[in-house]
Design a protein around this motif. Structure first.
Motif, PDB file in Angstrom:
ATOM      1  N   LEU A  99      -2.436   0.186 -21.927  1.00 53.35           N
ATOM      2  CA  LEU A  99      -1.912  -0.787 -20.965  1.00 53.35           C
ATOM      3  C   LEU A  99      -0.595  -0.339 -20.332  1.00 53.35           C
ATOM      4  O   LEU A  99      -0.054  -1.034 -19.468  1.00 53.35           O
ATOM      5  CB  LEU A  99      -1.717  -2.151 -21.648  1.00 53.35           C
ATOM      6  CG  LEU A  99      -3.010  -2.842 -22.118  1.00 53.35           C
ATOM      7  CD1 LEU A  99      -2.676  -4.127 -22.876  1.00 53.35           C
ATOM      8  CD2 LEU A  99      -3.931  -3.138 -20.939  1.00 53.35           C
TER       9      LEU A  99
ATOM     10  N   THR B 174       0.585  -0.785 -16.485  1.00 48.96           N
ATOM     11  CA  THR B 174      -0.164  -1.848 -15.821  1.00 48.96           C
ATOM     12  C   THR B 174       0.791  -2.746 -15.053  1.00 48.96           C
ATOM     13  O   THR B 174       1.814  -3.187 -15.587  1.00 48.96           O
ATOM     14  CB  THR B 174      -0.963  -2.681 -16.833  1.00 48.96           C
ATOM     15  OG1 THR B 174      -1.829  -1.818 -17.568  1.00 48.96           O
ATOM     16  CG2 THR B 174      -1.800  -3.742 -16.133  1.00 48.96           C
ATOM     17  N   GLU B 175       0.452  -3.024 -13.827  1.00 52.94           N
ATOM     18  CA  GLU B 175       1.332  -3.785 -12.930  1.00 52.94           C
ATOM     19  C   GLU B 175       1.770  -5.104 -13.549  1.00 52.94           C
ATOM     20  O   GLU B 175       0.964  -5.844 -14.108  1.00 52.94           O
ATOM     21  CB  GLU B 175       0.592  -4.072 -11.615  1.00 52.94           C
ATOM     22  CG  GLU B 175       1.410  -4.850 -10.598  1.00 52.94           C
ATOM     23  CD  GLU B 175       0.583  -5.211  -9.368  1.00 52.94           C
ATOM     24  OE1 GLU B 175       1.133  -5.837  -8.467  1.00 52.94           O
ATOM     25  OE2 GLU B 175      -0.612  -4.875  -9.344  1.00 52.94           O
TER      26      GLU B 175
ATOM     27  N   ARG C 250      -6.844  -4.890 -17.501  1.00 50.62           N
ATOM     28  CA  ARG C 250      -6.674  -3.983 -16.352  1.00 50.62           C
ATOM     29  C   ARG C 250      -7.329  -4.545 -15.112  1.00 50.62           C
ATOM     30  O   ARG C 250      -6.758  -4.524 -14.006  1.00 50.62           O
ATOM     31  CB  ARG C 250      -7.261  -2.624 -16.677  1.00 50.62           C
ATOM     32  CG  ARG C 250      -6.449  -1.759 -17.607  1.00 50.62           C
ATOM     33  CD  ARG C 250      -7.271  -0.552 -17.955  1.00 50.62           C
ATOM     34  NE  ARG C 250      -6.536   0.481 -18.659  1.00 50.62           N
ATOM     35  CZ  ARG C 250      -7.123   1.546 -19.202  1.00 50.62           C
ATOM     36  NH1 ARG C 250      -8.440   1.682 -19.126  1.00 50.62           N
ATOM     37  NH2 ARG C 250      -6.407   2.455 -19.824  1.00 50.62           N
TER      38      ARG C 250
ATOM     39  N   PHE D 246      -5.387  -7.201 -13.197  1.00 47.00           N
ATOM     40  CA  PHE D 246      -4.214  -6.764 -12.427  1.00 47.00           C
ATOM     41  C   PHE D 246      -4.571  -5.855 -11.247  1.00 47.00           C
ATOM     42  O   PHE D 246      -3.694  -5.448 -10.498  1.00 47.00           O
ATOM     43  CB  PHE D 246      -3.203  -6.056 -13.333  1.00 47.00           C
ATOM     44  CG  PHE D 246      -2.425  -7.006 -14.202  1.00 47.00           C
ATOM     45  CD1 PHE D 246      -1.404  -7.781 -13.673  1.00 47.00           C
ATOM     46  CD2 PHE D 246      -2.722  -7.164 -15.558  1.00 47.00           C
ATOM     47  CE1 PHE D 246      -0.676  -8.655 -14.463  1.00 47.00           C
ATOM     48  CE2 PHE D 246      -2.018  -8.040 -16.363  1.00 47.00           C
ATOM     49  CZ  PHE D 246      -0.991  -8.787 -15.811  1.00 47.00           C
ATOM     50  N   ARG D 247      -5.846  -5.518 -11.110  1.00 46.52           N
ATOM     51  CA  ARG D 247      -6.200  -4.652  -9.977  1.00 46.52           C
ATOM     52  C   ARG D 247      -6.193  -5.469  -8.703  1.00 46.52           C
ATOM     53  O   ARG D 247      -6.991  -6.013  -8.195  1.00 46.52           O
ATOM     54  CB  ARG D 247      -7.573  -4.018 -10.211  1.00 46.52           C
ATOM     55  CG  ARG D 247      -7.475  -2.841 -11.196  1.00 46.52           C
ATOM     56  CD  ARG D 247      -8.781  -2.122 -11.354  1.00 46.52           C
ATOM     57  NE  ARG D 247      -8.730  -1.219 -12.496  1.00 46.52           N
ATOM     58  CZ  ARG D 247      -9.717  -1.060 -13.353  1.00 46.52           C
ATOM     59  NH1 ARG D 247     -10.839  -1.722 -13.228  1.00 46.52           N
ATOM     60  NH2 ARG D 247      -9.585  -0.204 -14.346  1.00 46.52           N
TER      61      ARG D 247
END
Length: 370
Positions: free
Chosen positions: A267, A270-271, A366, A369-370
């Motif tokens: 992670l 990750t944004e 993930r 957050f994409r």
């Protein structure tokens, strides 16, 4: 096709055979026909003290009672101030109030979520009697500076080690730094019983003797009460379970650490996601793996739709709980704790979590957050 739900926590046979060993220990304890303050308790107390390198461990009814009895044992009472973190489970503040003392809340460090000497020092007054460091989520507080601060002001230290069984700071175990350490063995803890259970750990013989009396109606011997005590005894069945489980504690903690390392690696970057930070010299046994994001509510809902269950530790800071309005705090008084309450999310992490389950958790975080 619906995917199998991933629980936030589950009891699984890890290491394999541990459930059978616990069941056998229970049968042996039942066969022993001594159910209160018997040999099983004595053996566990000796084993736990030996594991921690402490002089004594005194089994009590639960982790909350361990805090209360430890505070009483070090002399905390009415008129005393006790410094503790505002970001903690309510048992910590309740114990301070139970002994009649005044809780003085302080902010945690924004990275580790633990209190430090820097956050505690401004709160120390002439009325301060003790500091209660909480080794939150399984990470030991930076105890060196806290001990120096306590010595400089002649303060007692009672460690709340309810989430940190087997965690170390500079090669010494949580719960053994201060005058006393309080442990909970609630079933989901790193070292968990099959019900409520707790212990006070200390290197001070007088403290150990006081707790031994106080937990058993204040009796120094049968029908002779030296103090006005309570009934808070760790029973034989739970002691038998804990003695067996203690043999696997290092392995259980290592598995938690392995799972946490995977989460951190997968992670990372990750944004908008803040991952757990461990302070130098501080060990972490990951009772909880708490991430942070300002989109916490949406992420938690998204994961639940995917069949992944999470938790929040803790959604309402102590100072904003209705029960503690009398302390006079308001929103904005503790911005770090309030931010943690709004952004923290605990991911599934427990011994026995399967590889494909953790991979799915990572994948879904993930994707969100994409």
């Amino acid at each position: 096709m619906l995917m199998e739900p991933i629980p936030y926590f589950a009891f699984r046979d890890f290491p394999v055979g541990s459930e059978a060993a616990v069941q056998q220990a229970l049968l042996q304890a039942v066969a022993g026909k001594s159910y209160i303050l018997g040999k099983e308790l004595k053996h566990f107390e000796e084993a736990y003290a030996g594991y921690l390198g402490a002089k004594a461990a005194v089994g009590v009814g639960n982790g909350y009672d361990a805090l209360v009895l430890a505070l009483k044992a070090v002399g905390v009472g009415p008129g005393d101030e006790v410094v503790l973190p505002v970001h903690t489970f309510i048992a910590t503040i309740n114990a301070v109030l139970q002994v009649g003392a005044k809780p003085v809340l302080v902010e945690p460090d924004t990275k580790t979520c633990n209190i430090t000497a820097a956050t505690v020092a401004p709160a120390v007054t002439a009325s301060t009697k003790a500091i209660v460091p909480v080794h939150l989520y399984g990470q030991v507080c930076e105890m060196g500076p806290l001990l120096q601060l306590a010595r400089a002001h002649n303060l007692r230290i009672v460690e709340d080690a309810a989430q940190a069984h087997g965690a170390r700071y500079e090669n010494k175990f949580a719960g053994t730094f201060g005058d006393a350490g309080a442990f909970s063995f609630y079933p989901t803890k790193n070292l968990g019983a099959l019900g409520d259970a707790g212990a006070v750990v200390t290197n001070d013989e007088a403290i150990a003797q006081f707790v031994q009396m106080y937990r058993n109606y204040g009796e120094a011997q049968k029908y002779r009460s030296e103090v006005v005590g309570v009934n808070s005894r760790l029973d034989e069945l739970q002691a038998a379970v804990l003695r067996v489980k203690l043999q696997n504690l290092d392995q259980l903690n290592a598995e938690r650490q392995r799972l946490a390392a995977i989460y951190k690696e997968e992670l990372q970057g990750t944004e908008e996601l803040v991952l757990p930070v461990t302070a130098p010299g501080c060990g972490h046994v990951y009772h909880i793996f708490s991430i942070r994001t300002r989109r916490r509510e949406a992420l938690q809902q998204w994961l639940r739709v995917q069949g992944i269950y999470t938790a929040v530790h803790y959604p309402v800071p102590v100072h904003l709980q209705p029960a503690y309005r009398f302390l006079g705090h308001k929103a904005g008084d503790f911005p770090v704790a309030e931010e943690l309450a709004q952004t923290s999310l605990s991911l599934p992490l427990f011994p026995g979590l399967k590889q494909h389950e953790q991979e799915r958790v990572v994948d879904m975080v993930r994707k969100f957050f994409r």
